[in-house]
Design an enzyme around this catalytic site. Structure first.
Site, short mmCIF file in Angstrom:
data_model
loop_
_atom_site.label_atom_id
_atom_site.label_comp_id
_atom_site.label_asym_id
_atom_site.label_seq_id
_atom_site.Cartn_x
_atom_site.Cartn_y
_atom_site.Cartn_z
N LYS A 87 0.84 -1.21 0.00
CA LYS A 87 0.00 0.00 0.00
C LYS A 87 0.87 1.25 0.00
O LYS A 87 0.64 2.19 -0.76
CB LYS A 87 -0.94 -0.01 1.23
CG LYS A 87 -1.99 -1.12 1.16
CD LYS A 87 -2.74 -1.33 2.48
CE LYS A 87 -3.69 -2.51 2.38
NZ LYS A 87 -4.43 -2.80 3.62
N GLN A 119 -4.36 -1.44 9.82
CA GLN A 119 -4.33 -2.77 9.21
C GLN A 119 -4.93 -3.82 10.15
O GLN A 119 -4.62 -3.85 11.34
CB GLN A 119 -2.87 -3.13 8.86
CG GLN A 119 -2.72 -4.43 8.08
CD GLN A 119 -3.33 -4.39 6.69
OE1 GLN A 119 -3.45 -3.34 6.07
NE2 GLN A 119 -3.73 -5.55 6.20
N ASP A 143 -10.82 2.75 4.47
CA ASP A 143 -11.23 1.33 4.44
C ASP A 143 -12.74 1.20 4.30
O ASP A 143 -13.24 0.11 3.99
CB ASP A 143 -10.81 0.65 5.75
CG ASP A 143 -9.58 -0.22 5.60
OD1 ASP A 143 -9.35 -0.74 4.50
OD2 ASP A 143 -8.86 -0.37 6.61
#
Ligand code: GUN
Length: 282
Positions: A50, A94, A117
């Site tokens: 990412k 994460q 997200d």
């Protein structure tokens, strides 16, 4: 006839080309902050991907790594600081988190406008109610991949296997928004194989290596494999390769949905930057 392979690398490149063009005229640089706790090898690898991709696009990107035993309260305070930092456009924590941390507290702490997200309950609600918001990257990637290859979802019989908050449930909402007829099946679904065989578009996100064989697939169906299962040295999807004998199209593992997840995170980061500044993304 062998199924057409739907390359996530190819579709992701198209997303990047579009993002680069949109970045050109902008008076700011999107800024992504990724937080990782502990050293789970898969999380280390995903976070690196990412960060690398954000920098390659010309975004600002910073990864913060904390120890496995980092206290929940300290993580929540750090998120509040990033929420208040006007330079930061996107915040991603994460998953999975260490066991002592309640993921819902963390996800609900993130400013919904920086929630790249799409896991905050406000964005989940907007996804289901048809509004504008930030939506989860993997399901967005599945839909974008299908569109890249010209798949028309309107009125199609879509079956999803797997009801996670990260993939199955948000994908059901997105496919409904595309006017598909959606069945959300899971491990307790009776006659799962027959349900799968109804699908014109079958998406498998069950986390079970090679769960879906060719007897599960309606001839000519389009099959999307979201599974990434580490079995020994190998990475296996949820779909057995023999499915290529009956499907008209199939995503490979790796190189299918995976690259699309990262691409849609970049899409969401730009979208978040625009939403926060203008209240609209385009
Ligand atoms: N772990 C596995 N998939 C994801 C994802 O989409 N977002 C985050 N934050 N963690 C993950």
């Amino acid at each position: 006839m062998a199924a057409r392979l739907l390359s996530g690398h190819e579709a992701a490149e198209a997303v990047y080309a579009e993002l680069k063009a949109r970045l050109q005229g902008l008076p700011f640089t999107p800024f992504l902050r990724v937080l990782r706790l502990g050293e789970d090898p898969a999380s280390v690898a995903y976070v690196r991907l990412k960060d690398k991709r954000a920098r390659a696009l010309g975004y600002r990107s910073q990864v913060e790594v904390y120890p496995e035993d980092f206290p929940e309260e300290a993580l929540l305070r750090r998120i509040q600081e990033l929420n208040a930092d006007s330079e930061v456009d996107g915040i991603l924590v994460q998953l999975p988190l260490p066991r002592h941390i309640r993921p819902e507290r963390v996800l609900e702490a993130i400013d919904p406008l920086k929630d790249v997200d799409g896991f905050h309950p406000l964005n989940v609600g907007r996804l289901w109610s048809g509004g504008e918001g930030l939506f989860p990257c993997t399901p967005l990637g599945v839909v974008r991949l299908l569109k890249h290859y010209g798949v028309d979802l309107k009125g199609k019989e879509a079956v999803i296997i797997g009801r996670s908050n990260i993939v199955g449930k948000p994908l059901a909402a997105l496919l409904l928004r595309e006017d598909a007829t959606v069945t959300l099946a899971h491990s307790k679904t009776e006659a799962l194989q027959e349900v799968a065989r109804r699908a014109e578009v079958l998406v498998v996100a069950a986390g079970r290596p090679h769960l879906v064989g060719k007897d599960w697939v309606r001839p000519g169906a389009i099959v999307v494999d979201v599974g990434i299962n580490r079995v020994g040295e190998k990475l296996l999807g949820d779909v057995h390769p023999e499915v290529a004998e009956v499907a008209s199209a199939l995503t490979p593992v790796p190189g299918g949905v995976g690259p699309m997840t990262v691409a849609m995170l970049m899409h969401n980061t730009l979208k978040a930057a625009l939403l926060r500044r203008h209240g609209a993304s385009s």
